[in-house]
Design a protein around this motif. Structure first.
Motif, short mmCIF file in Angstrom:
data_model
loop_
_atom_site.label_atom_id
_atom_site.label_comp_id
_atom_site.label_asym_id
_atom_site.label_seq_id
_atom_site.Cartn_x
_atom_site.Cartn_y
_atom_site.Cartn_z
N LEU A 19 0.83 -1.21 0.00
CA LEU A 19 0.00 0.00 0.00
C LEU A 19 0.87 1.26 0.00
N TYR A 20 1.94 1.19 0.77
CA TYR A 20 2.83 2.36 0.88
C TYR A 20 3.53 2.63 -0.45
N ASP A 21 4.04 1.55 -1.09
CA ASP A 21 4.75 1.72 -2.37
C ASP A 21 3.81 2.22 -3.46
N GLU A 22 2.53 1.82 -3.38
CA GLU A 22 1.56 2.29 -4.37
C GLU A 22 1.02 3.68 -4.04
N LYS A 23 1.54 4.23 -2.93
CA LYS A 23 1.13 5.57 -2.47
C LYS A 23 -0.37 5.66 -2.21
N ARG A 24 -0.91 4.55 -1.76
CA ARG A 24 -2.32 4.57 -1.35
C ARG A 24 -2.43 5.00 0.11
N ILE A 25 -1.26 5.17 0.74
CA ILE A 25 -1.16 5.77 2.07
C ILE A 25 -0.40 7.07 1.90
N ASN A 26 -0.78 8.07 2.65
CA ASN A 26 -0.13 9.38 2.56
C ASN A 26 1.31 9.27 3.04
N VAL A 27 2.24 9.11 2.11
CA VAL A 27 3.65 8.88 2.46
C VAL A 27 4.32 10.13 3.01
N GLU A 28 3.77 11.30 2.71
CA GLU A 28 4.35 12.53 3.24
C GLU A 28 4.02 12.70 4.72
N LYS A 29 2.92 12.13 5.14
CA LYS A 29 2.45 12.30 6.51
C LYS A 29 2.87 11.15 7.42
N ASN A 48 -10.88 -11.64 21.40
CA ASN A 48 -11.52 -11.66 20.09
C ASN A 48 -10.72 -10.80 19.12
N LEU A 49 -10.08 -11.41 18.16
CA LEU A 49 -9.31 -10.70 17.15
C LEU A 49 -10.03 -10.88 15.83
N GLN A 50 -10.73 -9.86 15.36
CA GLN A 50 -11.57 -10.02 14.19
C GLN A 50 -11.11 -9.23 12.98
N GLY A 51 -10.14 -8.37 13.13
CA GLY A 51 -9.67 -7.59 11.99
C GLY A 51 -8.83 -6.43 12.48
N PHE A 52 -8.48 -5.55 11.55
CA PHE A 52 -7.68 -4.39 11.97
C PHE A 52 -7.93 -3.21 11.05
N THR A 53 -7.57 -2.05 11.58
CA THR A 53 -7.43 -0.84 10.78
C THR A 53 -5.96 -0.43 10.90
N LEU A 54 -5.53 0.55 10.13
CA LEU A 54 -4.15 1.02 10.21
C LEU A 54 -4.09 2.32 11.01
N ARG A 55 -3.04 2.46 11.80
CA ARG A 55 -2.84 3.71 12.53
C ARG A 55 -1.36 4.02 12.64
N ASN A 56 -1.08 5.27 12.90
CA ASN A 56 0.29 5.73 13.12
C ASN A 56 0.60 5.54 14.59
N LYS A 57 1.63 4.74 14.92
CA LYS A 57 1.91 4.42 16.32
C LYS A 57 2.46 5.61 17.09
N LYS A 58 2.99 6.63 16.38
CA LYS A 58 3.51 7.81 17.07
C LYS A 58 2.41 8.83 17.32
N THR A 59 1.62 9.11 16.31
CA THR A 59 0.56 10.12 16.46
C THR A 59 -0.77 9.53 16.89
N ASN A 60 -0.86 8.18 16.82
CA ASN A 60 -2.11 7.45 17.12
C ASN A 60 -3.23 7.81 16.16
N GLU A 61 -2.88 8.34 15.02
CA GLU A 61 -3.86 8.77 14.02
C GLU A 61 -4.27 7.58 13.15
N ALA A 62 -5.56 7.47 12.91
CA ALA A 62 -6.04 6.43 12.00
C ALA A 62 -5.63 6.76 10.58
N ILE A 63 -5.26 5.74 9.83
CA ILE A 63 -4.78 5.93 8.46
C ILE A 63 -5.80 5.35 7.49
N SER A 64 -6.20 6.15 6.53
CA SER A 64 -7.12 5.67 5.50
C SER A 64 -6.33 5.18 4.31
N ILE A 65 -6.96 4.29 3.55
CA ILE A 65 -6.32 3.73 2.36
C ILE A 65 -6.91 4.41 1.14
#
Length: 616
Positions: A494-504, A522-539
């Motif tokens: 996702l990162y190489d395809e720049k589907r994630i904001n690589v500048e941020k 119960n582990l049913q899935g995940f979302t992506l987040r920035n571990k430093k800012t705790n910000e959720a990351i959209s694709i």
């Protein structure tokens, strides 16, 4: 038959005859007197006979019920000569006794008339007895036939090669020839019936092994030639269906044995018809293993977890165990459910119980409390069951039994597991939440706060692990060993395809944020987040294929099914390669079945087309 009395006339004309006055005189000669006497006698006899006939009817009606009692006694005797002799003897005795008892005061005219009438009745009923006895003999003859047929079926089912050696046919022919020796027409019918029974039995028996049944018919189309054609066609069709079903089941069994169930629903491992294997197919396969003597419950649970596929039989027991925690419930069902829970616990199967088995939170907590009471507090099952009954019936009494946050923090700092460095844990709050939840469950089970927290810490150490992103996550044997690496590769893609904001966001700052992780493992899935800012990351979006300027958006939330079907690098899994070899073998077997076309019935059974089966 009683002796019919001989009538002897005792009548004579009176000696004193009155004078007859006439205008002329007739000489009284001896001849004239003789004729007058004869006429008078005849008139008297006829009058007595008429009276006797009338009386004989009344006597007959009185005697007949007794004769019919004798008839009823012998009519169902299956031996005609015995029935006729017995009836005649007893009926004659009945008539004689009747005459002696009822006609002693009657004149001989009445006695003779009654005797004659009852004698005729005797003859008629004797013939009726013989006819009825012959009917009974015929019915019993059919019973003898059926008894012989039962013996024939018993021999066919127990004596090896009884049919194949021809013995069944020979014995049947001998029986029919002896019984119907003088009746060729009936003999032919009965012999056909016996041979039809033999061929039908053999055909049904052989059809239970579908592929062998079809192979026999291919080698000898005239096999079972005396059996019913419609039944034969039905069994051939059913055998083809069963053979194909059996191959499909074997394919599913191979998928489960190779622990590829997580790929099946995504269509990456197809069924024999090329279609996607349904969840129902996998569940039926797990049930087959649960019922098989070749697998222990521990092995079945291991496969269930690895394939992320529930065993419906086990699921029913798990749910039924909790439902039976009541005053009228069956403790043994709860005990059995607890045993299955422990097997899953020992194999880190909580995630599968929650996500795939859909076992609700209350049920899992209940089993967890009973397990804690028995293993840690050393209580009996009855004691643990009794407490669960109290918790279930009066939850308000246990509502405020909660460990303190301070003690949770203290116990959290003591967690020890491979790769764990407290300063690097990315999901501290989530882990403390899990620790608190489990400790509260144990606290309500009767343990002290200290014992409950220690047991909760040990539970986490045994059932959780540190992943490649420095997060404490449940151990889940349904996930492949490369689960973490696959997610890392997916994020990089996702990162190489720049589907994630690589500048941020920097690549090493992006981690999966597993949702619902605190809901009892119960582990049913995940979302992506920035571990430093705790910000959720959209694709971001990808360009759509085709001629239209459309965009396709991937959800930023990946479910467990999405992970299994989109993230895992299937072709790197050695289990898949092993399954492919077995799949190719089953595909060859399926071709062998389809090569045997259903015979076309023109006259008789017909001949199937010639096919050469490939070598096994």
């Amino acid at each position: 038959m009683p002796k019919i009395p001989t009538f002897e006339s005792q009548a004579r004309p009176t000696a004193e005859v009155g004078a007859v006055k006439a205008s002329f005189q007739v000489p009284l000669t001896n001849d004239l007197f003789s004729k007058a006497q004869t006429a008078l006698t005849d008139y008297y006899v006829k009058e007595k006979e008429e009276e006797a006939k009338l009386k004989s009817i009344d006597y007959q009606n009185k005697a007949l019920p007794k004769l019919y009692e004798v008839y009823d006694k012998y009519k169902n005797n299956p031996f005609p000569s015995e029935a006729a002799d017995g009836f005649n003897k007893e009926a004659t005795e009945v008539i004689n006794n009747f005459i002696n008892e009822n006609l002693s005061n009657e004149n001989k005219f009445v006695q003779r008339a009654v005797s004659t009438k009852l004698g005729a009745n005797l003859t008629q009923l004797n013939l009726a007895t013989i006819k009825s006895s012959r009917d009974a003999m015929e019915k019993n003859s059919e019973r003898v036939d059926k008894d012989w047929d039962s013996g024939l079926v018993s021999k066919m089912g127990t004596i090896p090669d009884y049919i194949e050696s021809g013995q069944a046919y020979n014995e049947s022919a001998e029986y029919v020839n002896n019984k119907y020796m003088g009746d060729p027409y009936t003999k032919k019918i009965k012999l056909d019936e016996k041979f039809k029974t033999i061929d039908t039995f053999a055909m049904i028996k052989d059809s239970k092994s579908s592929e062998q049944f079809l192979q026999k018919l291919k080698e000898n189309p005239d096999l079972y030639k005396n059996a019913d054609l419609n039944l034969k066609s039905q069994l051939i069709f059913q055998a083809q269906e069963n053979a194909n079903k059996g191959i499909s089941n074997t394919n599913v069994d191979n998928i489960l044995d190779n622990k590829l169930g997580i790929y099946a629903e995504g269509g990456q491992v197809p069924n024999m018809d090329g279609q996607t294997i349904k969840k129902k197919d996998l569940e039926e396969g797990m049930n087959r293993k649960a019922l098989s003597k070749n697998y222990t419950p521990y092995q079945v649970v291991e496969l269930s977890i690895s394939n992320a596929t529930p065993v419906p039989l086990y699921k029913s027991v798990l749910n039924g165990g909790y439902s039976n925690i009541s005053d009228t419930g069956k403790k043994e069902i709860t005990r059995q459910g607890l045993e299955y829970y422990r097997i899953f616990k020992n194999q880190n199967g909580f995630n599968v119980l929650k996500s795939d088995y859909q076992i609700d939170k209350q049920t899992l907590e209940s089993y967890s409390r009973m397990d804690f009471s028995m293993n840690v507090l050393k209580e009996t099952f009855d004691s643990a069951f009794s407490r669960e009954l109290q918790i279930k019936s009066k939850p308000e009494s246990f509502k405020f039994l909660n460990v303190s946050d301070k003690n949770v923090d203290s116990q959290f700092s003591k967690i020890d597991m491979p790769g764990l460095f407290l300063g690097d844990i990315q999901n501290v709050q989530s882990t403390k939440y899990i620790l608190r939840n489990i400790a509260n469950i144990y606290y309500k089970a009767g343990g002290s706060e200290s014992d409950s927290l220690i047991a909760a810490k040990e539970f986490i150490e045994e059932n959780y692990r540190m992943d490649l992103f420095n997060q404490i996550v449940p151990k889940d044997n349904s996930l492949p060993e490369y689960h973490d690496a696959a997610i890392k590769a997916y994020i990089k893609k996702l990162y190489d395809e720049k589907r994630i904001n690589v500048e941020k966001h920097k690549l090493d700052e992006i981690i999966p944020d597993y949702y619902n992780i605190g809901e009892f493992s119960n582990l049913q899935g995940f979302t992506l987040r920035n571990k430093k800012t705790n910000e959720a990351i959209s694709i971001g979006a990808t360009n759509a294929l085709g001629d239209f300027d459309e965009e396709i958006y991937d959800s930023s939330r990946l479910t467990l099914k999405d992970i299994r079907t989109k993230v895992y690098p299937l072709t790197e899994d050695a289990r898949y390669k092993d399954w492919v070899i077995k799949y190719d073998g089953l595909r060859t077997a399926k071709k062998r079945i389809s090569d045997l076309s259903k015979p076309v019935v023109e006259s008789g059974f017909g001949k199937p087309k010639d096919f050469d089966f490939p070598e096994k």
